[in-house]
Structure formats: C-alpha cells, structure tokens
Design an enzyme around this catalytic site. Structure first.
Site, short mmCIF file in Angstrom:
data_model
loop_
_atom_site.label_atom_id
_atom_site.label_comp_id
_atom_site.label_asym_id
_atom_site.label_seq_id
_atom_site.Cartn_x
_atom_site.Cartn_y
_atom_site.Cartn_z
N GLU A 185 101.27 -53.23 21.36
CA GLU A 185 101.29 -52.30 22.50
C GLU A 185 99.97 -51.17 22.53
O GLU A 185 100.06 -50.20 22.82
CB GLU A 185 102.44 -51.25 22.71
CG GLU A 185 103.88 -52.27 22.75
CD GLU A 185 105.01 -51.22 23.29
OE1 GLU A 185 104.95 -50.07 23.03
OE2 GLU A 185 105.84 -51.77 23.93
N GLU A 254 109.60 -58.10 24.02
CA GLU A 254 110.70 -57.14 23.77
C GLU A 254 111.48 -57.04 25.13
O GLU A 254 111.24 -56.09 25.89
CB GLU A 254 110.02 -55.72 23.42
CG GLU A 254 109.71 -55.83 22.09
CD GLU A 254 108.73 -54.39 21.48
OE1 GLU A 254 109.27 -53.31 22.04
OE2 GLU A 254 107.83 -54.31 20.67
#
Ligand code: GAL
Length: 739
Positions: A185, A254
């Site tokens: 991320e 995710e």
C-alpha cells in the site's frame, strides 16, 4: 488443482526446455487482462491470508486443510522481517518463523502461495514488520528514496527470494508460489511525499523484478505500479477497481473479513452476507483473484503486536483465532467458492455482457461457445426485487447477488444463508477451577540503584531499550527543603508528566500514585495528579510501558515512545519546577525479567509468597502457578477478566500482552448487513474488555505441571484466572443476519 498435476506439467515443460533452443520456463505463471495464467490456463483464484507466526507450526496443517476444504486455491502470507532478523545479519527461521516449512505444507495440501515479502507489511505487527535495529542504522529514513533503507530492504528481499529459490518453491521451479509482493500500500504514501516516493516506487519495482522469480510481482494500492507489476485493490469493496493497464487482471489482495481489535476498542465483525456480496460483485465485474484478509487471523503472541493492538488477531475471519470454523461465515463462503468454480470456464473465457433488470438491478452474463454463467444483482440495500431474466423470474433479497452457473438455475444467493450458525462457549476446564498462586512483588528501583545509568534530561525509550522489553524506568529524587515548608497553599503539589506513550505508572516513595495510558488514536498521554511528598528526599519512579510500536505510515525513524516531557511540579513555594532537565536515572526492564522469572528455571530463583500472603490487587506483581492439561483437542484459553494489564507466559512461552482492564469504548449498535455495512464496521463488546480470553496453544502444554507466570502491572486478582475450553454448538439457522 492438485500439485502432482502441476509437477507433471512442469516436467513436461522441462522436457520442451531441454530440447528447445528458446528455453524458458517463465511461461509457467503469467497473466493477461482477464486472469493469472498458470500452466497456460487462466484461473479464477480464491485466496486467504494465514500469517504463519500468528499460529503455531502444529496448527498449520489443520488451518491449511480447512482453507482447502473452504474452497481456497491460494494461501497468502506476509513475510515478517523482524521475526526473521532479530539482529542485523542474525537470521531466524525456526518454530513459528519456519517459513519454508509453512510454504511446503501449503504445497503438500495442493494449494498455491502468494508471498507478500513487503518487507514493510503493516499488518498490525510491531513496527509494520521492520526490525527495531533498522531505526538506528545511521542515515536511515524508512520507505523512501534513502540509500541505507534501500540497501537493507534489498538485502532482506534477496535473502527471502534466495531461500525460496533454493528450496525450489516458486511455481517456475515446481513449487507453490505463484505470486509475490513488494512493498505494501505504498501508493497513498507516494502521493503524500511526491518525488522521493516516486523514485522509491520505481526502484522497488526494478529491484523486485531483477530477482527473476519467474512469477508475477504485485504492488497493492499502487496506481502507478510500473511495467509488468500488477497493481491490486484492498478494501471492503473493490467491484469498481481497474488495474492501471489493459493487460493486467483485476485482482483484490485484501478483502477484509472483519477488522482488527485494538485495546480499548470494540470488537469489529463483518456479516457473511456482506462479504459474499462483495465477492460476487467483484467476480461479476470481471475480477479474477480474491484474497480474504484474514482467512485465519490468529494471535499476536509475545510482543509482536503493533501499537495498541490486542493480542487476539481474530479479525472475525472465517477461521477464528483458535482455528475453528466461524459459522455461518465459513460455510456460506465455502458454498460461494463452489459456485464460482462452476462458473470458472465461462468467467475466464469471455467478458460479461451487462444488462439492466431494473432501477438498481443488473444481469452480468458470461456466455462463451460452450458455457454460460450469470450473476443477477440487486444493489438496493433496503428492498428486495423480483426480476425477469431469460424467461424466468428471480427473487433477489436486498443487497444481494444470485449466481446461475448455467444461466438458468439459481445455485446461490449471497444473502440467503443456508448454514447453521454455531454458538461459541468458553467453558471452564473442570480440573483447573482454582489455581494455587504464588506472588513476587517487583522492586521499585531508586536512582543510582544497581543497573541504572544517569543522564541530564529525559531520554527516548526505544532508543535505549531497543524494544527488548516493554518496560523502562525514569527515576529521580524530589528534595523538599525545609524552607519549602511544603508548599504554598498547604495543598499537595501537582505532578504533570507528558509522555509519547503508551502507558505510565507513577510511583512516589515506593507507592503507586496513579497510572495513565493512551490509545491507538492518541498514543500520547498526560499524567496530571496531586502527589504526597514529605520534607526531605522523595523517590519518584516512573515506569513507562510500551504497548507495541506503530505499524502504519512512514518516518518510523522519527517515532518516539516514553517520557519526553515536560515533567513539572506545581505548587511548591519557589514556583513551578520544570523537572525535564533534571538529572534522571534510567533502568531497562523489570527485575523479574532480569531474573527470567517467566522461565521454568528462572522462576525458582526468588521466594514466592504463598497462601494468605499472596499479593492481591497490588501493582507490579508476578504470579506463578502450575496446572494440568485437559484431555481432548478443543482449543484452550485463559480467562483473564479479573486482571488489569501485563503479560502471561506458559512454560516459558509468551502468550502475549493481557489488558482486560481496558474496556471497549463507544456504543455498539446492532449492524444489519444490508447496505449499512458500507465502510462502517459492525462492532461488539462495548463496555466490556476489548479482550478477555487469551489463546494457549495446545502444543505449548505438557500433560501436567504446566508453569504459568503472569506479570501484572496494575493489580488484579489471580484467583479469577481460569483455563477454559473453546467449544462450539450448532444453533438454528439464521438467514437474515450473521455476526
Ligand atoms: C491494510 C494493510 C494490512 C492491514 C490492514 C488492516 O491497509 O495492507 O497489512 O494492516 O490494512 O488490517
């Protein structure tokens, strides 16, 4: 897809390889705009995160097997750098950190692996996975275009890739690893810091690709992932995500099955219907890889939890913290996976045709020459819809997708849960209703006492402890001269202490004066309380306690912990005293830790008070007892509800930090899955302990005489501690709501 088959394919390719001049095995795992391609076949891949150090090696086979029975193709895990390199160049791959063993077990079960090397992982893990020593490498700046950082990151990434290659674990070598990940991320961080962030992304991508694993790399939440690196989505919903190139598949790394619990926070959950809906929507919109984060959350054993993270990392995942299926979530998703697999031939062959069936209803149809699968969806969160499709009518509950693998028969609707829920109980183990405890009171150190060192001014905690312990003492003497005559107004003086976190116990002349603590949202704390001082020398001892190091963001090199001041005393005749610049003595850790009281041999080095002399509700007390293990294989836990805050060891193994005294803030409103879930987590446990039960893995126990040691910081009643079994019982099917 069994491993034997894949091995055969590889051998087959190997033969081609040897007889061909353009020898390449790189074709084993590739991708196109539709899907990851394994051995020439596009695949719809269902994946689940299981982090190996969050369970014991003895639990791994069962967890992997349950994941397989749950319909998964892939196990995804991060690699936990600080667990593997506790000091520079000293590697550790044993026990819960035996990564090779974990990957091989997944392989033996016939599943694939997605290896998220990071090595920054976030993951609610101490310092986001970074070893603490990295903070003290000269010139270090984390997660940016910084030479010392890049050198360390490259070295560790190479180490892991090298190990995997040596063990032949990449798919190109006949192993199970089909995907890797670099960074985690980083996109949002890059936008925040600009040019150096961009340069770092480019470097990380090139460095990773240079390692020639033969399998694709992923960068999650990285809109500008360069070259052949696939950018992927993370979140509760990803149906509208688009990769940054038409040649890359739509992947979801995710899909949060719940959320983490922080100490002081309520316990989040996510209804099964909502997860199933998000998955079906992603697939109908052309998605081809979904990973459940977490499929099994597990436990933050020892001191591995990130800042203010609870020891339980249950995550409301399909397999609970203890490895038991969470129903109806586990089975509802298992059914979904079976249906998706029935649709796989159509899904990988064509792009869908989308038609409107109403105001908020659609049909997504995948029709190829030989197959047809349809998804009928109702995005209306509050009302059901009756739709016509292919000459038939279908009833769609609010916020749901029906799946028709043959474009005719509804095999599954995401909101129709046809699984029995199970109630979970924590039952006292009969033979251990009451443990017999011994206690040992920790010494409150004084300045210039054995093992202390002295400095002018206040020092940052982790720079001294290097995170080898949660505990750090700040010690000084407050001398009240005769002329102070105690204080102007005759009232007690006010001591004010500012700390960067995370918890603080203040002792004046050996007595606990009070405690203060922060929270995940606000780790800093202020202690401000009137204290009793006497004429002459008063001993002030501040015990600063770390509760995990931050795991989110960047600039870890500048993050602080401990009493950094100001420290002031108000109300003395001569005016407010700024104690921040005084001479302070420091001591790392507790005496009990130095004596290894938590270990089997160390625990007998001191005399423990017994019977009526056992300390109760006293701060800084060690407790010890022994207990026998109950037969059977139900998971075990400790009920710690009568305790305050501290740590627990079983046969020398640290089962984690306990903090049942930190109650869950806020109001928990009952949460319906339909629509209202959107980005708003459903919460439970408000007003109760954020975490009451603490997992005791069975493999850490012997049949009898297990040593339990508790370090209690605040004061509690050990007689309330009990060993419990986790049992689950079928209850009536609930089709509207599942927590
Ligand atoms: C994500 C992150 C994960 C984990 C998750 C929250 O943003 O990539 O590592 O921290 O949030 O559980």
């Amino acid at each position: 897809m069994g491993l034997n088959l894949r091995n055969k394919a590889w051998i087959f390719l190997g033969i081609i390889c040897c007889s061909s001049l353009i020898c390449s095995v790189k074709a084993m795992v590739t991708y196109d705009h539709k899907a990851v391609i394994i051995n020439g076949q596009r695949r719809i891949l269902l994946s689940g995160s299981i982090h190996y150090p969050r369970s014991t090696a003895e639990m791994w086979p069962d967890l992997i097997q349950k994941a397989k029975e749950g319909g998964l193709d892939v196990i995804q895990t991060y690699v936990f750098w600080n667990g593997h390199e506790p000091s520079p160049g000293q590697y550790y791959f044993e026990d819960r950190y035996d990564l090779v063993k974990f990957v091989k077990l997944v392989q033996q079960a016939g599943l694939y692996v997605h290896l998220r090397i990071g090595p920054y992982v976030c993951a609610e893990w101490n310092l986001g996975g970074f070893p603490v020593w990295l903070k003290y490498v000269p010139g270090m700046a984390f997660r940016t275009d910084n030479e010392p950082f890049k050198a360390a990151m490259q070295k560790f990434t190479e180490k892991i890739v090298g190990m995997m290659k040596e063990e032949k674990l990449f798919e190109t070598q006949g192993g199970p690893i089909i995907l890797s990940q670099i960074e985690n991320e980083y996109g949002p961080i890059e936008w925040e810091i600009g040019a150096p962030g961009k340069a770092y992304t480019k470097w990380a991508a090139q460095m990773a690709e240079g390692l020639s694993t033969g399998v694709p790399w992923i960068m999650c939440k990285q809109d500008d992932a360069p070259d052949s690196i696939i950018n992927t989505c993370n979140g509760y919903y990803c149906e509208n995500f688009k990769p940054n190139s038409d040649n890359k598949p739509k992947m979801w790394t995710e899909n949060w099955t719940g959320w983490f619990t922080e100490f002081g926070g309520a316990v989040p959950y996510r209804p099964a219907e909502d997860i199933a809906f998000s998955v079906a929507r992603f697939i109908q919109n052309g998605g081809s890889f979904i990973n459940y984060y977490m499929y099994h959350g597990g436990t933050n054993f020892d001191r591995t939890a990130g800042e203010f993270m609870a020891t339980s990392y249950d995550y409301n995942a399909p397999l609970d913290e203890y490895g038991l299926p969470r129903e109806p979530k586990y089975s509802h998703l298992t059914k979904l996976h079976k249906v998706i697999k029935l649709c796989e031939p159509a899904l990988v062959s064509v792009d869908p045709t989308v038609t409107s069936l109403g105001d908020k209803q659609e049909a997504h149809v995948f029709k190829s020459k030989s197959s047809c699968s349809a998804f009928l969806s109702n995005y209306n969160a509050s009302s059901a819809a009756r739709v016509s499709f292919g000459g038939s009518t279908y009833d769609l509950p609010p916020w749901s997708v029906s799946i028709l693998p043959n474009c005719k028969t509804e095999y599954y609707n995401t909101a129709k849960v046809q699984v029995s829920a199970r109630s979970i109980h924590m039952k006292m183990v009969p033979t251990n209703t009451q443990l017999s405890w011994g206690s040992y009171s920790e010494e409150i150190p004084s300045p210039n006492y054995n093992g202390t060192f002295t400095k002018d001014g206040l020092v940052e905690q982790i720079s001294i402890t290097r995170d080898k312990t949660d505990y750090f003492w700040y010690l000084t003497d407050i001398t009240i001269g005769a002329d102070e005559k105690f204080l102007k107004t005759g009232e007690d003086p006010l001591l004010t202490i500012e700390s960067a976190g995370h918890a603080l116990s203040v002792f004046v002349n050996g007595q606990l004066a009070g405690t203060a603590y922060g929270s995940l949202e606000k780790p800093k704390l202020t202690f401000s309380q009137k204290i009793k001082l006497t004429a002459g020398v008063n001993k002030l001892a501040l015990l600063s306690i770390a509760v995990g190091l931050p795991n989110v963001g960047l600039h870890y090199e500048t993050r602080n912990t401990g009493v950094l001041g100001p420290v002031t005393l108000e109300g003395v005749n001569s005016g407010t005293w700024d104690m921040s610049k005084w001479k302070w003595s420091y001591k790392i850790g507790t005496k009990g830790e130095a004596l290894s009281l938590h270990t089997v041999t160390g625990s007998s080095t001191v005399e423990w008070k017994e019977g009526s002399l056992v300390a109760k509700k006293q701060p800084l007390t060690w407790y010890k007892s022994t207990f026998d293990t109950t037969a059977g294989n139900e998971p075990l836990a400790l009920d710690m509800n009568t305790m305050g805050k501290g740590q627990v060891w079983i046969n020398g193994q640290n089962i984690g930090r306990h903090w049942p005294a930190y109650k869950a803030r806020g109001k928990c409103e009952r949460c319906s899955y339909a629509g209202t879930f959107n980005e708003k987590k459903c919460l439970s446990n408000c007003g109760e302990a954020s975490q009451r039960w603490y997992h005791v893995p069975r493999s850490w126990l012997k049949p009898s005489a297990n040593l339990i040691v508790v370090l209690e910081e605040w004061g509690g009643d050990p007689n309330g501690i009990s060993l419990v079994r986790r049992t689950s019982k079928k209850i009536a099917s609930e089709s509207i709501f599942s927590g």
